[in-house]
Motif scaffolding. Structure first.
Motif, PDB file in Angstrom:
ATOM      1  N   PRO A 121       0.842  -1.201   0.000  1.00  0.00           N
ATOM      2  CA  PRO A 121       0.000   0.000   0.000  1.00  0.00           C
ATOM      3  C   PRO A 121       0.876   1.250   0.000  1.00  0.00           C
ATOM      4  O   PRO A 121       1.874   1.316   0.726  1.00  0.00           O
ATOM      5  N   LEU A 122       0.502   2.249  -0.807  1.00  0.00           N
ATOM      6  CA  LEU A 122       1.372   3.407  -1.028  1.00  0.00           C
ATOM      7  C   LEU A 122       0.657   4.705  -0.687  1.00  0.00           C
ATOM      8  O   LEU A 122      -0.495   4.924  -1.057  1.00  0.00           O
ATOM      9  N   LEU A 123       1.365   5.570   0.043  1.00  0.00           N
ATOM     10  CA  LEU A 123       0.911   6.930   0.296  1.00  0.00           C
ATOM     11  C   LEU A 123       2.087   7.844  -0.023  1.00  0.00           C
ATOM     12  O   LEU A 123       3.250   7.440   0.100  1.00  0.00           O
ATOM     13  N   ALA A 124       1.817   9.080  -0.442  1.00  0.00           N
ATOM     14  CA  ALA A 124       2.873   9.973  -0.896  1.00  0.00           C
ATOM     15  C   ALA A 124       2.748  11.346  -0.249  1.00  0.00           C
ATOM     16  O   ALA A 124       1.769  11.649   0.444  1.00  0.00           O
ATOM     17  N   ALA A 125       3.746  12.180  -0.479  1.00  0.00           N
ATOM     18  CA  ALA A 125       3.735  13.578  -0.021  1.00  0.00           C
ATOM     19  C   ALA A 125       4.467  14.431  -1.054  1.00  0.00           C
ATOM     20  O   ALA A 125       5.536  14.042  -1.540  1.00  0.00           O
ATOM     21  N   VAL A 126       3.872  15.573  -1.399  1.00  0.00           N
ATOM     22  CA  VAL A 126       4.499  16.489  -2.347  1.00  0.00           C
ATOM     23  C   VAL A 126       4.839  17.824  -1.702  1.00  0.00           C
ATOM     24  O   VAL A 126       5.554  18.641  -2.278  1.00  0.00           O
ATOM     25  N   ASP A 127       4.303  18.072  -0.476  1.00  0.00           N
ATOM     26  CA  ASP A 127       4.568  19.331   0.217  1.00  0.00           C
ATOM     27  C   ASP A 127       4.359  19.114   1.707  1.00  0.00           C
ATOM     28  O   ASP A 127       4.298  17.968   2.172  1.00  0.00           O
ATOM     29  N   ASN A 129       1.674  20.205   3.386  1.00  0.00           N
ATOM     30  CA  ASN A 129       0.278  20.460   3.709  1.00  0.00           C
ATOM     31  C   ASN A 129      -0.551  19.208   3.986  1.00  0.00           C
ATOM     32  O   ASN A 129      -1.529  19.256   4.720  1.00  0.00           O
ATOM     33  N   SER A 130      -0.193  18.080   3.372  1.00  0.00           N
ATOM     34  CA  SER A 130      -0.977  16.862   3.539  1.00  0.00           C
ATOM     35  C   SER A 130      -0.282  15.699   2.862  1.00  0.00           C
ATOM     36  O   SER A 130       0.667  15.884   2.085  1.00  0.00           O
ATOM     37  N   PHE A 131      -0.756  14.491   3.157  1.00  0.00           N
ATOM     38  CA  PHE A 131      -0.383  13.334   2.358  1.00  0.00           C
ATOM     39  C   PHE A 131      -1.264  13.319   1.115  1.00  0.00           C
ATOM     40  O   PHE A 131      -2.289  14.009   1.041  1.00  0.00           O
ATOM     41  N   CYS A 132      -0.871  12.500   0.133  1.00  0.00           N
ATOM     42  CA  CYS A 132      -1.675  12.406  -1.078  1.00  0.00           C
ATOM     43  C   CYS A 132      -1.617  10.994  -1.641  1.00  0.00           C
ATOM     44  O   CYS A 132      -0.673  10.240  -1.376  1.00  0.00           O
ATOM     45  N   LEU A 133      -2.649  10.650  -2.414  1.00  0.00           N
ATOM     46  CA  LEU A 133      -2.735   9.340  -3.058  1.00  0.00           C
ATOM     47  C   LEU A 133      -2.316   9.468  -4.518  1.00  0.00           C
ATOM     48  O   LEU A 133      -2.972  10.172  -5.300  1.00  0.00           O
ATOM     49  N   PRO A 134      -1.218   8.802  -4.902  1.00  0.00           N
ATOM     50  CA  PRO A 134      -0.794   8.868  -6.306  1.00  0.00           C
ATOM     51  C   PRO A 134      -1.813   8.175  -7.210  1.00  0.00           C
ATOM     52  O   PRO A 134      -2.282   7.075  -6.906  1.00  0.00           O
ATOM     53  N   SER A 135      -2.162   8.838  -8.310  1.00  0.00           N
ATOM     54  CA  SER A 135      -3.076   8.235  -9.274  1.00  0.00           C
ATOM     55  C   SER A 135      -3.005   9.007 -10.586  1.00  0.00           C
ATOM     56  O   SER A 135      -2.986  10.243 -10.580  1.00  0.00           O
ATOM     57  N   GLY A 136      -2.943   8.266 -11.686  1.00  0.00           N
ATOM     58  CA  GLY A 136      -2.975   8.881 -13.003  1.00  0.00           C
ATOM     59  C   GLY A 136      -1.894   9.908 -13.243  1.00  0.00           C
ATOM     60  O   GLY A 136      -2.132  10.913 -13.920  1.00  0.00           O
ATOM     61  N   THR A 158       3.384  -4.347   5.730  1.00  0.00           N
ATOM     62  CA  THR A 158       4.362  -3.586   4.954  1.00  0.00           C
ATOM     63  C   THR A 158       3.635  -2.520   4.147  1.00  0.00           C
ATOM     64  O   THR A 158       2.639  -2.824   3.483  1.00  0.00           O
ATOM     65  N   TYR A 159       4.108  -1.293   4.223  1.00  0.00           N
ATOM     66  CA  TYR A 159       3.510  -0.237   3.412  1.00  0.00           C
ATOM     67  C   TYR A 159       4.627   0.683   2.923  1.00  0.00           C
ATOM     68  O   TYR A 159       5.727   0.720   3.484  1.00  0.00           O
ATOM     69  N   ALA A 160       4.355   1.399   1.829  1.00  0.00           N
ATOM     70  CA  ALA A 160       5.374   2.240   1.196  1.00  0.00           C
ATOM     71  C   ALA A 160       5.005   3.708   1.322  1.00  0.00           C
ATOM     72  O   ALA A 160       3.827   4.075   1.349  1.00  0.00           O
ATOM     73  N   PHE A 161       6.022   4.539   1.402  1.00  0.00           N
ATOM     74  CA  PHE A 161       5.833   5.993   1.465  1.00  0.00           C
ATOM     75  C   PHE A 161       6.689   6.625   0.379  1.00  0.00           C
ATOM     76  O   PHE A 161       7.913   6.457   0.355  1.00  0.00           O
ATOM     77  N   ASP A 162       6.039   7.351  -0.525  1.00  0.00           N
ATOM     78  CA  ASP A 162       6.721   8.020  -1.633  1.00  0.00           C
ATOM     79  C   ASP A 162       6.892   9.495  -1.271  1.00  0.00           C
ATOM     80  O   ASP A 162       5.956  10.280  -1.366  1.00  0.00           O
ATOM     81  N   ASN A 163       8.092   9.863  -0.842  1.00  0.00           N
ATOM     82  CA  ASN A 163       8.375  11.258  -0.502  1.00  0.00           C
ATOM     83  C   ASN A 163       8.781  11.995  -1.772  1.00  0.00           C
ATOM     84  O   ASN A 163       9.923  11.887  -2.234  1.00  0.00           O
ATOM     85  N   GLN A 164       7.833  12.739  -2.336  1.00  0.00           N
ATOM     86  CA  GLN A 164       8.084  13.504  -3.563  1.00  0.00           C
ATOM     87  C   GLN A 164       8.475  14.945  -3.269  1.00  0.00           C
ATOM     88  O   GLN A 164       8.641  15.742  -4.192  1.00  0.00           O
ATOM     89  N   ASN A 165       8.611  15.278  -1.999  1.00  0.00           N
ATOM     90  CA  ASN A 165       8.966  16.648  -1.576  1.00  0.00           C
ATOM     91  C   ASN A 165      10.489  16.763  -1.531  1.00  0.00           C
ATOM     92  O   ASN A 165      11.126  16.398  -0.545  1.00  0.00           O
ATOM     93  N   ALA A 166      11.086  17.267  -2.605  1.00  0.00           N
ATOM     94  CA  ALA A 166      12.539  17.240  -2.782  1.00  0.00           C
ATOM     95  C   ALA A 166      13.278  17.900  -1.626  1.00  0.00           C
ATOM     96  O   ALA A 166      13.008  19.058  -1.279  1.00  0.00           O
ATOM     97  N   GLY A 167      14.193  17.145  -1.006  1.00  0.00           N
ATOM     98  CA  GLY A 167      15.073  17.680   0.027  1.00  0.00           C
ATOM     99  C   GLY A 167      14.431  17.878   1.378  1.00  0.00           C
ATOM    100  O   GLY A 167      15.080  18.389   2.293  1.00  0.00           O
ATOM    101  N   VAL A 168      13.157  17.482   1.562  1.00  0.00           N
ATOM    102  CA  VAL A 168      12.447  17.709   2.818  1.00  0.00           C
ATOM    103  C   VAL A 168      12.241  16.373   3.538  1.00  0.00           C
ATOM    104  O   VAL A 168      11.816  15.389   2.938  1.00  0.00           O
TER     105      VAL A 168
END
Length: 250
Positions: A121-127, A129-136, A158-168
């Motif tokens: 299961p995957l959850l991500a972050a781009v900033d 402000n919140s977590f986000c669900l990757p899709s499309g 087991t779950y995955a976290f995609d940190n898309q917030n560069a350098g944070v």
């Protein structure tokens, strides 16, 4: 030892070493009092200790000399929090050692897997402000995370976290939900029971990592009991990055 050698060579070296030793003991004692304690106990000891120091300094400097009663008050204000913290940290009150170690070995998953399972299961972050669900190709901000149950989740999750917030630095920690109406908002549930025994390691983006841990047993010596609902949070940014999740069919 003659007076000249003592004054010129021995004391200038000995006194700083003694001061350094005393400071080191004080720092180590403070670490022990705050680390091997409950979360609430550590906060209380820190606040009372700070207030005690202020009271002790005020009493000690407000007069040219202190009566024995006031000297006792200074000693009590300065040493009282240390004694109380030592009693708690030493386990004299019968508090569960696992709870007392909560600050030395804090709360949620700790093991980062070298490879991320494809079906995790995957959850991500781009900033911040919140977590986000990757899709499309995008990432939709969310405070809800629904996960399909699998047989593998019975004991190990087991779950995955995609940190898309560069350098944070971010992480993704799981907690049990608070009792209904017990807290003003979901973010306050940081005070509830953890789902696993140590803080999930933070890491800077852009990178995806997976966390793995065993569910805590419902009772000591019991079998691990997966939860069906949980609270997720970035412990670095808990005021904005949080939400509630569910494991469907668990």
């Amino acid at each position: 030892m003659n007076d000249d050698f003592r004054n010129r060579a021995f004391l200038p070296v000995f006194i700083p070493l003694v001061i350094l030793l005393v400071v080191g003991i004080g720092v180590g004692l403070t670490w022990w009092l705050l680390s091997y304690n409950t979360r609430e106990g550590a906060v209380a000891v820190a606040i009372v200790a700070a207030a005690g120091i202020l009271v002790a300094m005020t009493l000690a400097t407000s007069q040219d000399s202190l009566s024995r009663g006031k000297q006792a008050g200074v000693a009590l204000a300065a040493l009282g929090p240390v004694v109380v913290g030592a009693v708690i940290a030493g386990g004299a009150l019968g508090i569960d050692p696992a709870v007392l170690n909560i600050n030395a070995q804090p709360h949620a998953p700790s093991l980062l897997l070298p490879d991320v399972p494809e079906d995790a299961p995957l959850l991500a972050a781009v900033d911040l402000n919140s977590f986000c669900l990757p899709s499309g190709g995008g990432c939709e901000p969310t405070k809800e995370w629904s996960i399909e149950s699998t047989d593998e989740m019975a004991e190990m999750f087991t779950y995955a976290f995609d940190n898309q917030n560069a350098g944070v630095e971010h992480n993704l920690a799981l907690y049990g939900l608070p009792d209904e109406g017990a807290f003003g908002s979901a973010v306050d549930s940081l005070g509830t029971e953890p789902l696993s025994p140590s803080i999930p390691e933070t890491f800077p983006g852009v990178e995806t990592r997976a966390y793995e841990f065993e569910w805590l047993p419902a009772e000591e010596g019991g079998e691990p009991q997966p939860v069906t609902e949980f609270y997720f949070v970035c412990t670095v940014h808990p005021s904005t990055m949080w939400g509630t999740g569910s494991i469907d069919g668990a």
